[in-house]
Design a protein around this motif. Structure first.
Motif, short mmCIF file in Angstrom:
data_model
loop_
_atom_site.label_atom_id
_atom_site.label_comp_id
_atom_site.label_asym_id
_atom_site.label_seq_id
_atom_site.Cartn_x
_atom_site.Cartn_y
_atom_site.Cartn_z
N ASP A 684 -17.65 -3.15 -0.82
CA ASP A 684 -19.40 -3.76 -0.29
C ASP A 684 -19.96 -2.43 0.16
O ASP A 684 -21.07 -2.71 0.68
CB ASP A 684 -18.69 -4.52 1.14
CG ASP A 684 -18.21 -3.43 2.20
OD1 ASP A 684 -17.55 -2.49 1.59
OD2 ASP A 684 -18.13 -3.76 3.44
N ALA A 685 -19.61 -1.41 -0.50
CA ALA A 685 -20.70 0.03 -0.22
C ALA A 685 -20.78 0.41 -1.88
O ALA A 685 -19.86 0.41 -2.76
CB ALA A 685 -20.14 0.69 0.35
N SER A 686 -22.02 0.97 -2.15
CA SER A 686 -22.26 1.73 -3.20
C SER A 686 -22.27 3.26 -3.01
O SER A 686 -22.48 3.60 -1.93
CB SER A 686 -23.48 1.37 -4.08
OG SER A 686 -24.71 1.95 -3.27
N PRO A 687 -22.34 3.95 -4.08
CA PRO A 687 -22.49 5.43 -3.74
C PRO A 687 -23.92 5.66 -2.97
O PRO A 687 -23.96 6.71 -2.39
CB PRO A 687 -22.33 6.29 -5.00
CG PRO A 687 -21.89 5.34 -6.20
CD PRO A 687 -22.01 4.05 -5.34
N VAL A 688 -24.84 4.92 -3.21
CA VAL A 688 -26.25 5.11 -2.54
C VAL A 688 -25.94 4.65 -1.05
O VAL A 688 -26.55 5.64 -0.16
CB VAL A 688 -27.20 4.20 -3.22
CG1 VAL A 688 -28.53 4.18 -2.42
CG2 VAL A 688 -27.38 4.33 -4.68
N HIS A 689 -25.22 3.84 -0.67
CA HIS A 689 -24.88 3.54 0.58
C HIS A 689 -24.25 4.71 1.34
O HIS A 689 -24.67 5.22 2.49
CB HIS A 689 -23.75 2.45 0.73
CG HIS A 689 -24.46 1.05 0.73
ND1 HIS A 689 -24.18 -0.03 -0.21
CD2 HIS A 689 -25.28 0.43 1.56
CE1 HIS A 689 -24.84 -1.08 0.01
NE2 HIS A 689 -25.12 -1.04 1.20
N SER A 718 -28.73 -0.78 3.67
CA SER A 718 -28.17 0.07 4.88
C SER A 718 -27.78 1.36 4.38
O SER A 718 -27.78 1.78 3.10
CB SER A 718 -27.06 -0.58 5.26
OG SER A 718 -26.03 -0.88 4.41
N ALA A 719 -27.45 2.08 5.12
CA ALA A 719 -27.17 3.82 4.77
C ALA A 719 -26.16 4.45 5.80
O ALA A 719 -26.07 3.80 6.86
CB ALA A 719 -28.41 4.65 4.89
N ILE A 720 -25.42 5.34 5.10
CA ILE A 720 -24.50 5.57 6.18
C ILE A 720 -25.08 6.72 7.29
O ILE A 720 -25.92 7.41 6.67
CB ILE A 720 -23.15 6.39 5.28
CG1 ILE A 720 -21.81 6.51 6.21
CG2 ILE A 720 -23.49 7.70 4.76
CD1 ILE A 720 -20.56 6.89 5.37
N ALA A 721 -24.47 6.63 8.59
CA ALA A 721 -24.90 7.50 9.63
C ALA A 721 -23.90 8.00 9.97
O ALA A 721 -22.67 7.49 10.29
CB ALA A 721 -25.68 6.58 10.58
N TYR A 722 -23.80 9.32 10.51
CA TYR A 722 -22.81 10.22 11.07
C TYR A 722 -23.20 10.50 12.29
O TYR A 722 -24.22 11.09 12.80
CB TYR A 722 -22.58 11.44 10.15
CG TYR A 722 -21.80 12.70 10.69
CD1 TYR A 722 -20.44 12.30 10.74
CD2 TYR A 722 -22.11 13.90 10.76
CE1 TYR A 722 -19.47 13.17 11.27
CE2 TYR A 722 -21.28 14.81 11.19
CZ TYR A 722 -19.96 14.32 11.50
OH TYR A 722 -19.06 15.42 11.60
N LEU A 723 -22.38 9.81 13.32
CA LEU A 723 -22.64 9.93 14.81
C LEU A 723 -22.05 10.73 15.69
O LEU A 723 -20.60 10.85 15.29
CB LEU A 723 -22.49 8.40 15.33
CG LEU A 723 -23.19 7.21 14.48
CD1 LEU A 723 -22.91 6.17 15.11
CD2 LEU A 723 -24.63 7.29 14.29
N GLU A 769 -33.70 3.42 7.98
CA GLU A 769 -34.73 4.04 9.23
C GLU A 769 -33.87 4.49 10.47
O GLU A 769 -34.07 5.57 11.01
CB GLU A 769 -35.97 3.29 9.67
CG GLU A 769 -35.36 2.13 10.47
CD GLU A 769 -35.07 0.99 9.63
OE1 GLU A 769 -35.07 -0.22 10.09
OE2 GLU A 769 -35.08 1.10 8.30
N ALA A 770 -32.69 3.88 10.40
CA ALA A 770 -31.76 4.10 11.88
C ALA A 770 -30.72 5.25 11.31
O ALA A 770 -30.19 5.79 12.07
CB ALA A 770 -31.02 3.14 12.23
N ALA A 771 -30.85 5.72 10.13
CA ALA A 771 -29.89 6.85 9.59
C ALA A 771 -30.55 7.91 9.83
O ALA A 771 -29.80 9.21 9.48
CB ALA A 771 -29.40 6.60 8.29
N SER A 772 -31.55 8.13 10.11
CA SER A 772 -32.48 9.29 10.13
C SER A 772 -31.72 10.24 11.24
O SER A 772 -31.54 9.90 12.36
CB SER A 772 -34.02 9.35 10.41
OG SER A 772 -34.58 8.52 9.58
#
Length: 805
Positions: A684-689, A718-723, A769-772
């Motif tokens: 359900d994810a691509s390398p872009v995600h 969507s994009a991956i975010a490191y929290l 935008e929330a992944a910034s």
């Protein structure tokens, strides 16, 4: 009877009808369902009909959500009654641990945007007045749940499929399956054959026998399950609402209203009984078994303690029917192992709740090459040949008996252990290893004290295991650690066309020079992730291909089924033949250097290189890489020599402070390095995600290239975010809801506390935008919101200085 079809679905239960219905809704209407008897005549007709959003899993939760949503509207679409009762559900908690587990489940339900509330004993009693709430600390309540008529749902999906042009053939048993050289399937029935592009085994009780037509040994076991229906409950007449379906581990069962009476489902947690171990008779139809009063009486008595008003009522009916189980309780949905254009939709424990969603996502997979959710947990290829009939029986029985008990994050199966062990199992066991399973392998998770006797303490608070794994990880970061990571799949790929073959399948470019390595992704035609692998070039025409242990059969199929007859390529599975030891930490070179004559300097053996070396007479393939983020080598050696290799390294390393470490420490270290793992790298994810386009070379042809290019051009939603999460005393475990202000934006995909930084870290797929970096978010952890922020880079060694040292 027609002679050709695009898809033939075998089996007319809720799973088969759902597959046919969703294939038709995806536009494939030239499909046929073949049923040996009547629709619903296997397990479907006698099911209790429960449908609930009450699961914390993201993938399985979306399957459940689709069932609820479909059943609400299916009657309007088809005119066929499904008897949808929107009464809601309760799950009772009777201890603090129980409350924490249910709050974690609630977090996951809310992470999908569904309503789930924690309520106290008084409100619980108001929703189900029959309940004695003595000893109950509360419950979770999902108001948008209910129950249905199982036969009605199956008939409605079948009717919906027919309305769109699909066909259903009853009273016609499939007697054999044969694949033609073209890849098509000949489905041989009692009344003739149908040639199909694809075949789906939704055979329910008979799925294992249908699989045997093609040489498959499917790990499916029917388990006996009782429910009782009481005489009329007088209290129901005065109620202004229907009581919610109420689940409770005290009597390991569930209770709901059934017309004027109560329906009580019971799970035997002491001596559950399997049925038809040698195969369900073909003539079996609408079959029930005699009630086993001795088996169910203890659980009925406990139920009456919870619901004392039911104790003096008569039992109007007791249903004892079979339910299919797999070794881990999840269904088999996806490609059949080793076969092309052959799909499974079977092994469903709760087919009424799972059928619609599994049918939807399998139809997507068949037509589009992937599904809209991660199917890793349902893919039939998660089981290897090690999951034989005995393994399936013992594990299915254990899963049945623990299904409605209080669960802990540290839970592990007890039966059928040590199925696959590495050559250093004796050494790690002597050091107090606590194991987890990965692809059938026993993998050390951490090394505990003697008094733990090989089992982690169970808790929903911060586990004592955390402190131990932290010390293991600190040993890796400060001195040197050794770990047994043999639970990987290892394939040797060789031949004149091996490099061309791998470049065609892999998103990254294969190493051009002998001794080079690369990390690569395997993508499907939609550009999402089928697998990841490390590849080392060991010779001009020889490659060493390593992927995760649970992915072994799936990636093996991906490689072998993509072979072209014109290519000179040999693929050999070396997974059981070779083990892997990881030596990692700032002292790793010093320890390894004393065990080999090979030059380990940066100039002779740089980062991301592979060399054949000798250690104490053992020929070893050494790869200079690791997920620890430290100076490290992976040492691949024949399993029969792995013990000798460990002993030499251990003795040499003791003066340097060598310590063993397990997968828990590795997971904590990889989170500090911001390395995505298996929960992120799914279909359900691509390398872009996932932010991994550095492993994708768009200047060459490979499977999924054009789809990735389109995704890159148009962007993902969507994009991956490191929290970094201010978790305080509430460590996240994965699946928690993530909010930006009052808006739900994601769920945690994986998380850990960094052992060297002490930071609580996690990954989540959020809106771009929330992944910034710097974005402020909140994570709901067991009912409480904790602040979080998006980090710009790894919290430890973002420049990879340590890896290259």
């Amino acid at each position: 009877m027609r002679s050709h079809a695009r898809v033939v679905v075998i089996g007319g239960g809720n799973m088969g009808a759902a597959v046919l219905y969703h294939l038709a809704h995806e536009g494939w209407t030239d499909c046929v369902l073949v049923e040996k008897a009547e629709l619903t005549s296997g397990a479907t007709w006698h099911a209790a009909g429960l449908v609930s959003r009450m699961t914390g899993s993201q993938a399985l939760g979306r399957v459940h959500d689709h069932a609820v949503d479909l059943y609400k509207r299916l009657e309007d679409e088809t005119g066929q009654s499904v008897s949808w009762h929107n009464c809601g559900s309760l799950r009772l908690a009777s201890s603090d641990d129980h409350r924490d587990w249910l709050l974690h489940t609630r977090d996951g339900v809310m992470a999908r945007g569904q309503e789930c509330r924690w309520i106290g004993p008084d409100e619980t009693k108001a929703l189900n007045p029959l309940l004695d709430v003595t000893g109950i600390v509360g419950a979770i309540h999902t108001p948008d749940d209910g129950h249905v008529d199982p036969s009605g749902t199956c008939q409605a999906m079948a009717k919906g499929a027919r309305q769109l042009g699909a066909e259903i053939i009853r009273r016609n048993r499939v007697t054999d399956l044969r694949q033609r050289p073209s890849g098509e399937w000949e489905v041989i029935t009692e009344h003739g054959s149908i040639i199909a592009e694809h075949v789906v085994n939704a055979g329910g009780y008979h799925a294992r026998q249908i699989g045997a037509f093609c040489g498959l040994d499917l790990p499916i076991v029917p388990m006996q399950h009782h429910y009782a229906i009481t005489d009329a409950v007088p209290e129901f007449e005065a109620m202004t609402h229907e009581i919610p379906v109420t689940r409770d581990d005290f009597f390991t069962g569930y209770m709901r209203r059934e017309q004027a009476g109560a329906l009580i489902g019971l799970y035997d947690t002491q001596d559950a009984l399997a049925q038809w171990r040698d195969g369900c008779p073909w003539e079996s139809e609408n079959e029930l078994f005699d009630p086993d009063y001795e088996r169910i009486t203890p659980w009925l008595e406990k139920c009456f303690q919870r619901f004392p008003d039911l104790e003096n009522l008569g039992l109007k009916r007791i249903v004892n029917g079979a339910i299919t189980y797999t070794p881990d309780g999840a269904p088999l949905v996806g490609p059949a192992p080793g076969l092309s254009n052959h799909w499974l939709a079977c092994g469903a424990t709760v087919g009424i709740a799972w059928g619609p969603g599994m049918g939807k996502y399998l139809a997507q997979w068949i037509i589009h090459g992937t599904a809209g959710i991660s199917m890793r947990g349902f893919d039939p290829r998660r089981f290897g040949t090690w999951a034989d009939a005995g393994f399936a029986h013992d594990r299915a029985r254990e899963d049945y008996m623990t299904r409605l008990l209080l669960h802990y994050p540290q839970d592990r199966y007890e039966t059928r252990r040590n199925v696959r062990t590495s050559g250093v199992h004796a050494q790690t066991q002597a050091l107090g290893a606590i194991y987890e399973e990965a692809g059938g392998w026993e993998r050390p998770r951490l090394f505990g004290p003697t008094e733990w006797q090989g089992r982690e303490p169970k808790t929903w608070q911060r586990s004592p295991s955390h402190a131990i794994a932290t010390e293991e990880a600190k040993a890796v970061s400060q001195s040197v650690g050794i770990g047994d990571f043999s639970a990987f799949a290892k394939f040797e790929i060789s031949g004149r066309d091996a490099e061309t073959f791998l470049n065609r399948l892999c998103a990254n470019r294969m190493p051009r020079h002998v001794g080079g390595t690369c990390l690569t992704l395997l993508l499907n035609r939609q550009g999402t992730i089928e697998g990841e692998a490390t590849v080392a070039k060991l010779g001009p025409e020889r490659f060493w291909f390593v992927t995760g242990g649970p992915s072994e059969r799936r990636v093996w199929d991906w490689l072998t089924l993509h072979q072209r007859g014109t290519e000179l390529v040999s693929i050999v599975n070396r997974s059981d033949d070779y083990g892997i030891l990881t030596l990692a930490g700032p002292n790793a070179r010093d320890v390894l250097g004393k065990c080999t004559a090979s030059d380990l300097s940066n100039e002779a053996f740089p980062w991301l290189q592979a060399r054949e070396i000798t250690i104490a007479g053992v020929n070893v393939t050494a790869l200079r890489l690791s997920f620890t983020g430290e100076l490290a080598w992976e040492l691949h050696a024949p399993n029969e020599h792995l013990g000798a290799l460990w002993d030499v390294l251990w003795q040499t390393g003791e003066p340097f402070g060598l310590k063993p470490f397990g997968s828990m420490a590795l997971d904590m270290l990889r989170m500090e390095k911001a390395y995505p793992g298996g929960h992120e790298l799914a279909n359900d994810a691509s390398p872009v995600h996932t932010g991994q386009m550095r492993f994708v070379k768009l200047d060459k042809e490979f499977v999924g290239r054009d789809a990735v290019a389109r995704r890159l051009q148009h962007g993902e939603t969507s994009a991956i975010a490191y929290l970094e999460i201010a978790a305080g005393d509430r460590d996240p475990l994965g699946g928690e809801a993530v909010f930006r202000g009052n808006r739900l934006v994601a769920s945690i995909s994986s998380c850990a506390i960094g052992p060297t930084t002490g930071k609580s870290l996690g990954f989540a797929f959020v809106s771009p935008e929330a992944a910034s970096p710097g974005t402020r978010l909140e994570v709901q952890i067991r009912g409480e919101l904790r602040s979080a922020r998006v980090l710009p880079e790894a919290v430890r060694d973002p420049g990879n200085i340590l890896l290259k040292s």
